[in-house]
Design an enzyme around this catalytic site. Structure first.
Site, PDB file in Angstrom:
ATOM      1  N   GLU A 143       0.840  -1.188   0.000  1.00 22.32           N
ATOM      2  CA  GLU A 143       0.000   0.000   0.000  1.00 22.32           C
ATOM      3  C   GLU A 143       0.881   1.245   0.000  1.00 22.32           C
ATOM      4  OE1 GLU A 143      -2.744   0.063   3.249  1.00 22.32           O
ATOM      5  OE2 GLU A 143      -3.486  -1.970   2.865  1.00 22.32           O
ATOM      6  N   HIS A 194      -1.461   3.314   8.844  1.00 22.59           N
ATOM      7  CA  HIS A 194      -2.478   2.270   8.687  1.00 22.59           C
ATOM      8  C   HIS A 194      -1.955   1.005   9.337  1.00 22.59           C
ATOM      9  CE1 HIS A 194      -5.003  -0.489   5.826  1.00 22.59           C
ATOM     10  NE2 HIS A 194      -5.455  -0.482   7.067  1.00 22.59           N
TER      11      HIS A 194
END
Length: 307
Positions: A143, A194
């Site tokens: 990501e 995250h």
């Protein structure tokens, strides 16, 4: 003494906003908003302090200070990439959400080509620019983080990708240093993160170290704010688990969690969890007749659960 006074002044100079409930705005694969209370009306601030230090409360809060408010958000767009950007109506809805904020962290960017992010950037107002992280992840799944910011509202002074030499994080935090153009002598270190759901307790426990790293990188006079999908609730990293692990962000009263444990930042009716958070580190805690906490409006934005 001079340093303490300087820190106090810097806190007062920031726009303080406590809202009626944390502003939540979410989007699913169809691009529909799942929080009518946020979509239908702007929350009225309960307390605010302008850059000049004047205070107002409730209905008496002046709208003349709106130009000095800095709106910061974190938006985890589930599996953001070219497929998401090709869905009818979804890019326009994402654009609407991003343009509500002066600085916004976008998470879960999967498109290795970068075209989806560039496409989104082209859709935004010309005042928006962005900075993007490395592709992060231990395995094939990776990501990226991206901070979009309004150039007429803030100046981007620096950015930093955490090195994580001990491999403590699945997705190492990515930070930016911004200075509000309407507020003097304030620098915000926004730490985007995250957490891996199954390692959320352990990873959140290392964020105090990241704050120290960011301060060494950007300077000791910055105001650090951690924001993003921390998975900090329910089966992953609820307050009880974080306390048991001795997490500094939970046990140290210098850290203020702007989005509380009782807030639902998910879109599923079957789930009520405060996964998305915004954590402020107060450099100075001063007890006066009126205790002022919380520095900026920090909106947690959420998508359907994916981990």
């Amino acid at each position: 003494m001079i340093r303490i006074v300087s820190q106090i002044v810097s806190l007062v100079l920031l726009m303080v906003i406590l809202t009626e409930g944390n502003p939540q705005q979410v989007i699913d694969a169809s691009g529909q908003c799942h929080c009518p209370c946020e979509c239908s009306a702007q929350h009225r601030p309960l307390f605010q302090v302008s850059a000049r230090g004047s205070a107002a409360t409730g209905r008496n809060a002046s709208t003349s200070t709106s130009s000095r408010r800095l709106k910061i958000g974190a938006f985890n767009i589930k599996t953001f990439g070219r497929s998401k950007m090709s869905k009818p109506g979804v890019p326009q809805r994402i654009k609407q959400i991003i343009e509500r904020y002066d600085v916004i962290l976008v998470q879960e960017i999967l498109d290795r080509s970068g075209e989806s992010v560039r496409q989104l950037h082209r859709m935004l107002s010309r005042t928006y620019e962005f900075v993007i992280s490395d592709r992060l992840g231990r395995g094939r799944y990776k990501e990226q983080y991206a901070f979009f910011y309004r150039t007429d509202r803030v100046s981007l002074l620096n950015f930093h990708q955490s090195t994580d030499r001990e491999d403590a994080f699945e997705r190492e935090p990515f930070s930016v240093l911004v200075a509000p153009k309407q507020i003097n002598n304030v620098k915000l270190a926004l730490i985007g993160f995250h957490a891996k759901p199954t390692d959320a307790v352990k990873e959140i426990g290392r964020l105090a170290d990241v704050i120290g790293e960011v301060r060494r990188q950007f300077g000791a006079d910055v105001e650090p704010i951690v924001l993003g999908d921390l998975n900090a609730d329910c089966d992953y990293a609820d307050r009880r688990r974080r306390l048991r692990a001795g997490d500094a962000l939970t046990t140290n009263t210098s850290y203020v969690w702007l989005i509380g444990d009782d807030v639902d930042t998910t879109t599923r009716d079957s789930t009520s969890c405060a996964y998305d958070r915004c954590v402020l580190w107060l450099l100075v805690v001063v007890v006066v007749a009126v205790v002022v906490v919380v520095v900026v409006m920090c909106g947690g934005l959420r998508r359907e659960r994916s981990g």
